[in-house]
Design a protein around this motif. Structure first.
Motif, short mmCIF file in Angstrom:
data_model
loop_
_atom_site.label_atom_id
_atom_site.label_comp_id
_atom_site.label_asym_id
_atom_site.label_seq_id
_atom_site.Cartn_x
_atom_site.Cartn_y
_atom_site.Cartn_z
N ILE A 39 42.90 44.21 43.71
CA ILE A 39 42.06 43.94 44.89
C ILE A 39 40.61 43.67 44.45
O ILE A 39 40.26 43.83 43.29
CB ILE A 39 42.08 45.12 45.90
N ILE A 99 39.94 32.93 48.67
CA ILE A 99 40.61 32.99 47.38
C ILE A 99 40.05 34.15 46.56
O ILE A 99 38.84 34.39 46.56
CB ILE A 99 40.40 31.66 46.62
N ARG A 130 42.60 42.11 52.71
CA ARG A 130 42.56 40.67 52.96
C ARG A 130 41.21 40.24 53.54
O ARG A 130 40.71 40.83 54.48
CB ARG A 130 43.68 40.29 53.94
N PRO A 181 49.58 31.15 35.98
CA PRO A 181 49.28 31.48 37.37
C PRO A 181 48.12 32.47 37.51
O PRO A 181 47.30 32.36 38.41
CB PRO A 181 50.57 32.12 37.86
N GLY A 182 48.08 33.43 36.63
CA GLY A 182 47.05 34.45 36.75
C GLY A 182 47.23 35.46 35.66
O GLY A 182 48.21 35.40 34.88
N MET A 183 46.35 36.42 35.58
CA MET A 183 46.34 37.27 34.42
C MET A 183 45.47 38.50 34.70
O MET A 183 44.47 38.40 35.44
CB MET A 183 45.71 36.44 33.29
N HIS A 188 42.02 36.88 36.28
CA HIS A 188 41.91 35.45 36.12
C HIS A 188 43.00 34.89 37.02
O HIS A 188 44.16 35.25 36.90
CB HIS A 188 42.17 35.10 34.65
N GLY A 189 42.63 34.06 37.97
CA GLY A 189 43.63 33.50 38.90
C GLY A 189 43.10 32.22 39.49
O GLY A 189 42.47 31.43 38.80
N ASN A 190 43.35 32.03 40.79
CA ASN A 190 42.85 30.82 41.43
C ASN A 190 41.33 30.83 41.57
O ASN A 190 40.69 29.79 41.56
CB ASN A 190 43.46 30.66 42.84
N ILE A 216 48.03 38.80 48.63
CA ILE A 216 47.34 39.48 49.72
C ILE A 216 46.74 38.50 50.72
O ILE A 216 46.82 38.69 51.92
CB ILE A 216 46.24 40.41 49.14
N ARG A 217 46.17 37.44 50.19
CA ARG A 217 45.47 36.48 51.05
C ARG A 217 46.38 35.85 52.10
O ARG A 217 45.98 35.67 53.25
CB ARG A 217 44.88 35.38 50.16
N ILE A 254 53.53 40.02 46.12
CA ILE A 254 52.98 39.60 47.41
C ILE A 254 51.55 39.12 47.20
O ILE A 254 50.75 39.80 46.54
CB ILE A 254 52.95 40.76 48.43
N ASP A 297 41.60 37.35 46.84
CA ASP A 297 41.94 38.62 47.48
C ASP A 297 42.87 39.48 46.63
O ASP A 297 42.90 40.69 46.78
CB ASP A 297 42.63 38.35 48.83
N GLY A 298 43.63 38.83 45.76
CA GLY A 298 44.47 39.59 44.85
C GLY A 298 45.94 39.59 45.21
O GLY A 298 46.36 38.89 46.13
N LYS A 299 46.72 40.33 44.46
CA LYS A 299 48.16 40.35 44.62
C LYS A 299 48.70 41.75 44.51
O LYS A 299 48.03 42.66 44.02
CB LYS A 299 48.81 39.47 43.54
#
Ligand SMILES: Nc1ncnc2c1ncn2[C@@H]1O[C@H](COP(=O)(O)OP(=O)(O)O)[C@@H](O)[C@H]1O
Ligand SMILES: Nc1ncnc2c1ncn2[C@@H]1O[C@H](COP(=O)(O)OP(=O)(O)O)[C@@H](O)[C@H]1O
Ligand SMILES: Nc1ncnc2c1ncn2[C@@H]1O[C@H](COP(=O)(O)OP(=O)(O)O)[C@@H](O)[C@H]1O
Lengths: 452, 112, 452, 452, 112, 112
Positions: free
Chosen positions: E8, E86, E82, F26-28, E36-38, F102-103, F100, E88-90
């Motif tokens: 987050i 872009i 949320r 995709p991410g890291m 590191h992501g979008n 989050i966004r 999942i 917000d995390g996973k």
């Protein structure tokens, strides 16, 4: 009552030889006064120490704020002295120490030019400049962690060009406050009022207009602690300030021929010690913890308070003044926080409140052994030494004027700036920290910080 | 292969790692985390104002071991990390699908 | 042999005009001695530098200890000067510099009151105070990371009120050591003995009574390293101390009319450099690493050692004294560690051992070109310059007395405190760090630290 | 044209009484010149401030480099002053200030022995030593993060024993540059050339021979930023340097009887402020960020530039000189980076380039109100004040000689060392950081750092 | 038992942990990571030279919960973390084989 | 979906992340850990006293990828992170039950 003006003038004369035409090389001044070198050395060395207080303020403020704003605080503390130097040379000095116009403002000496190219005049400028820089830097603590850097430029300019020098003129430049028909007039030996009260109440205005930092008050309005990022730096800064204050106060005789400097030095030290002792003890009684941050504030509070009376009191009185200052700073910190005002480093409590206390304490403790930078009449004597209420009245008037002048002008300045350029960074920027947003440079990129 | 993930007290790290060393422990990853559990936080203060800190610094050690070694290592960690006071921490066990040693490219149990 | 007393008195007289009634404004003192201003400026400025050493000690100690105790070390270093200021003003100064009673103790000048409200007297007080504060602060390094804060209050009080000023009286207040019938009596120019040996051996007593820190010695009794949290701060502190020492030593002439101050300044610097060079080289030979921590200790060791002899030797002798100091500090650090004594910052080795070496070196290297803060007889002359063993004997006696007095009284103080109030925090608190337990304030809350 | 030599000699004489036999106690010197104490106090106190600049350099360099090399930078900054002290006492001082041989080198005063055991001589030594130490320390910034510690020892030795003192002799020791038949000869009031240009161009040579740090330039040759680990320390260091510069410049009158010191102090300050202002504004225009690192460089650039002219100009000229310095330092940083030269802290741009600018500015702005540490003829007058091109030519020659001498000798020194002992650590060591490899001691073991 | 691993925004930690507290959240591990992501990195500068920082500081929270609690906790985290922007995390879900409480030796669901 | 958890040398992070970038990674998540394995620690010293530091700073990168991408990413990491010296690190593979975003609330492969 022109006595203070005359006295100050005669001191300046004897030191700088202003009576003559400008003397840029110093040859004539030396010829007239073969003892001038020791006074020059004293004033310059003390002035260097006062300059070094800039480092102290920078460290205290950075230490008491979060790591994510440390670069910003360094920027501000360097910048305000840069602006002070340039602006005070251009206008401020003329407004403050130029030829008096109606007791209100000075009107000569722009850009340190012409007649001012004189060793004595440069000496006076140097001394007044390092004081002006101190007043400006006090504010940066209270507006820390949320003020836009651009606004800092503007505000520094206004304080140095107008707010500080005009009030300074009233007290030190021969203006109306120094000529009040009570006691020796309003007196302020080294600037509890001129420097600290003024700085502290402009700071209060800034803190009010800006509003508190994100997260300083809970949804219930209760104040929360936002711990600073380095107690070590805060303590180092306090030691540097204590050290620099030995220039600030004793140097304010503007002459080494006043052997009273020894008394001033001792008093300065005793008040600092007493202030620190009282502050740590009070908080200990409340929380059962030895609170270092508050002790550091207490030390500074003692120093601020003793700045006005330091030349006119005995050591035990300095202790008493310091003890009161230590208590005042603690109460004041809680007071402002309780009213929703967020002053990250306690600048208002340390400088504003204790500046006022320092001015008033002159009217109580001045013991009539010393005069206005001279051993001759008029001597300064307060209530407890048979001086009656006269001096006290002069002090209260001066304090009230200092508070009003600086708060009102400070408030207008910040409000206008807010209207015109906006003074507060966005909440998003505030959360990320000013370092990256305004400066692009985190202060400690090699270390992991929790960015709180 | 399984991963043993143990959250322990900060001051227990040296002892635990020495003890596991004796088992011929294959390797270990240590991270400093902030934990939140039954253990209550500390009250700190700053310039006269008290506040509650909810997160407590903890050490997390992660060890990937062969299935047959899990039990004795878990037992050893518990033996040393236990004080009996709230806040001793927990151990989580997860399946690991594969392990590869970067230096040699070895896979599976041999890579551990 | 009253010569030293008389000499010191006459210096003080000429500077402060004590012969007259108290002169709080300085007017009479100046009238009597128109050259007083330069002496006042010299003593005050040097005194300011000595004060600034407090910041140096704070940084060195914090740098050499762990992050979890940094707040505590800041608290202690500020507190000891606070206590020193208040207590020395109340009693200490009177015990040390008051009218002599049987060569043992001073008996006048309580609370800096009455006759003491005099510019010269205040000047002397200021000077002696900053020295007293140094002695007190030395101890905090040796008892760091485990002493209860309350105990620190009590101990500071006792050192400043009794241990330091009484010994100080014997050497600098006209007491019996200064009147030893050997050489010029026991002499200690700027305090290798009075300040550093005393501070260092009280520190040793404290370290012994407290016992080592948790984890300092393995189960096999072998010492382990506990690295400090900031070499940068330790180095900054060392530079500040080196800087402050230029006040400590040259200022000890108590008069700018002693042009010997130039020699004192050079000697001070040379010993510091030589001490640092020797310490880093020795450790390099042992471990093939350039050990910065030990180099910093070596610099301080050189400074401590040269403090007693600095006015009576040539520059090459200062280099030799510094080299020996650098070797001594390394050996001493290993020695105490090997005996199970834990001194986190090396205070005993730097101040205690090298203080003794400094005292003795006077009896060897003093070259007979200078006297007791005067260019006239008696000059101080040591063994290597044809002075025979006389001066050496006086020095050895003084050193032995300093060690005994401070260690025994220090030991009793810490033992009694331990019985009555308990001086050591619990192991649990020690592991968590004193910052949170005693002060509620971690020094660096924004950073992740491993809390080792 | 012997005038400069004679003048300087007569100043030294009047201060130190060198005409007499050596006077180790100072009694005769005082008898001859009862005003000597104030000059001694002035020179010593200013010298202490210059010494303190060592702490400033250490903090700036550490702050601008990475955490993994902070211990190493502390080691270097302490070590160079240690080496300077020992070597300058042994040879350097003799080469610089000893009896002149053919305008090229001094030849007396080895080990500060014999005739040199004299208060005035020691005073001169102290003053020259702290300057020599500054020149040595400038280099450490440019070679930071990759130079072997052993090489640092050797290089410090060579700079202090030969490169610095011989050039110093040419300008300040009565050598040929001071006797150039243009204007007042080549003049350099406080050492823009002698100290800063020399230090800066030896630094350039070192940076070139060493090559850039791993990762400073991309595969495409484009420079990358390698952020330093503490803006706070860098700012603290800058404040300390600014403070110390008030000793460096005003103290260079070597006499408090030159009341011109007040003008020097003001000019020093104004150039610093102007330099900082210009640097931060230029970078702001380029990147829209308020770049604190560059502002700090700009402040130092202003100080370096004004060091040569500070005694011969008016305050407004100091502002102009500072503004140009602030612009020059920014351009210079980009320039060297663009040429593949890696100077981690900007030492070449701050000291080298602005040292040259400072020398030249004398030939432009000197206003003919002051002479060579005296108020009498020859006065120094530059192009803008009707002095024609004479002084400017002398300045350009001196600057060219300084650059050539220091760069060539620096280059040879580093090249030879590289051949013989190897001066660069292995890439592996560089990545891990010098702290662990060379010293075994990470600077901040309690904190997590990303080791970048 | 499953592990909920949520990346987050840094500034969301306090809110998320307060919200979960109300659920009687059993415990939690917090680590500071660089992600590191979008989301694109920030441009920083040092002494006049700009550079791109690709990693953005993020908070990772890890919670081991009983199977039946996964859904509502995930929902709660999403609700609070949320922002719609872009970055917000996973949330990653993994199976946990076993949990042991060091203090008591309890195992499985009881240890959570 | 699987998690690739690679322990690598500190100085290899930039190269590895650049290389993976090219794969459209995709991410890291990056964490700084202290590792203990075959690689022996360093000897440090403080004020003349030497001591052994057993833990070596390492970088851990964690990447959640679709099952089909695991192999090539692992291969790429190995290619770049390998020096052949002891201490190159290891890669651990685990199954991930669900992901999942989050966004958006997206789940599974789409959320990666
Ligand atoms: N369900 C959980 N999920 C993740 N971490 C947990 C969980 N329960 C406990 N922990 C971790 O374990 C640490 C110790 O747990 P705590 O409840 O304080 O101790 P105890 O198990 O002795 O009661 C916590 O600080 C937290 O980091
Ligand atoms: N496939 C992945 N593997 C590991 N971590 C990931 C992955 N995808 C995203 N993350 C983590 O989640 C954070 C946020 O992802 P990002 O793509 O920036 O946001 P969003 O999902 O809103 O587009 C990243 O900084 C990274 O730490
Ligand atoms: N079984 C394991 N469990 C957890 N981490 C491991 C394990 N084995 C290795 N590691 C991690 O990998 C790093 C490198 O392993 P090391 O044994 O030094 O290298 P190599 O595999 O090249 O011999 C270690 O520092 C450690 O963090």
């Amino acid at each position: 009552m022109l006595k203070k003006v005359l006295l100050i003038s005669s001191i300046l004369l004897s030191v700088s030889g202003l009576a003559m035409a400008a003397d840029p090389s110093g040859a004539e001044t030396l010829a007239q006064n073969s003892m001038a070198p020791i006074d020059y050395v004293w004033v310059l060395v003390c002035g260097f120490l006062v300059f070094f207080m800039q480092a102290g303020f920078a460290m205290v403020e950075a230490g008491f704020c979060r790591a994510k704003n440390a670069t910003n605080l360094m920027a501000k503390n360097a910048l305000d002295f840069i602006v002070a130097s340039l602006v005070f040379m251009a206008f401020g000095f003329a407004f403050m120490m130029g030829n008096d116009l109606g007791g209100f403002i000075g009107t000569s000496g722009w850009f340190l030019h012409g007649e001012n190219y004189d060793v004595g005049r440069y000496l006076t400028f140097f001394w007044q400049l390092v004081f002006a820089g101190t007043a400006a830097t006090i504010v940066s603590g209270a507006v820390a962690e949320r003020l836009k850097f651009g606004a800092y430029f503007v505000y520094s300019f206004i304080v140095i060009a107008f707010i500080y020098p005009i009030f300074g003129h009233w007290v030190w430049g021969g203006g109306w406050l120094s000529q009040l028909p009570f006691g020796a007039g309003h007196v302020d030996f080294a600037g509890s009022g001129v420097v600290h009260t003024v700085g502290g109440f402009v700071a209060l205005a800034g803190a009010i207009v800006l509003g508190p930092r994100f997260g300083k008050f809970g949804k219930d309005g209760k104040p929360k602690a936002i711990p600073g990022h380095s107690i070590t730096l805060a303590a180092l800064g306090t030691f540097i300030l204590w050290f620099g204050w030995f220039g600030f106060n004793p140097g304010s005789t503007f002459s080494a021929h006043q052997l009273r400097i020894a008394v001033v030095a001792v008093n300065t030290n005793m008040a600092a010690a007493a202030g620190g002792a009282m502050a740590i003890l009070i908080v200990y009684l409340k929380t059962k913890k030895w609170d270092v941050g508050m002790m550091l504030n207490g030390i500074l509070a003692g120093l601020v308070a003793v700045t006005a009376p330091c030349a006119w009191i005995e050591a035990w009185a300095a202790v008493v003044i310091g003890l009161v200052a230590g208590a005042l700073v603690v109460m004041s910190v809680y007071f402002w926080e309780g009213r929703g005002i967020d002053d990250p480093v306690g600048a208002v409590s340390v400088h504003g409140i204790n500046g006022v206390w320092g001015l008033i304490s002159v009217g109580l403790f001045a013991d009539g052994t010393y005069g206005l930078c001279t051993t001759s009449e008029p001597l300064v004597r307060g209530l407890f030494y048979g001086g009656g209420f006269d001096q006290l009245i002069a002090q209260v008037i001066g304090a009230a004027v200092a508070v009003t002048w600086s708060f009102v002008l400070g408030f207008i300045t910040f409000k206008l700036m807010d209207k015109i350029i906006g003074i507060r960074v966005t909440p998003q920027e505030e959360i990320k920290g000013l370092d990256i947003q305004e400066h692009g440079t985190p202060a400690y990129p090699n270390f992991y910080s929790n960015n709180n | 292969m399984q991963k043993i993930e143990a959250v322990i007290r900060v001051e227990k790290l040296d002892e635990v790692s020495e003890a596991l060393e004796k088992f011929g422990l294959p390797g270990m990853m240590v991270t400093h985390i902030e934990g939140h559990g039954n253990q209550k936080g500390v009250v700190e203060q700053f310039r006269g104002r008290e506040f509650k800190v909810n997160f407590i610094p903890k050490i997390r050690i992660e060890i990937i071991v062969k299935d047959q070694d899990v039990e004795k290592i878990v037992a050893e960690i518990i033996k040393i990390a236990r004080t009996g006071e709230i806040g001793d921490g927990k151990i989580f066990i997860t399946d690991i699908k594969d392990v590869i040693r970067i230096r040699t490219g070895e896979k599976g149990d041999k890579a551990i």
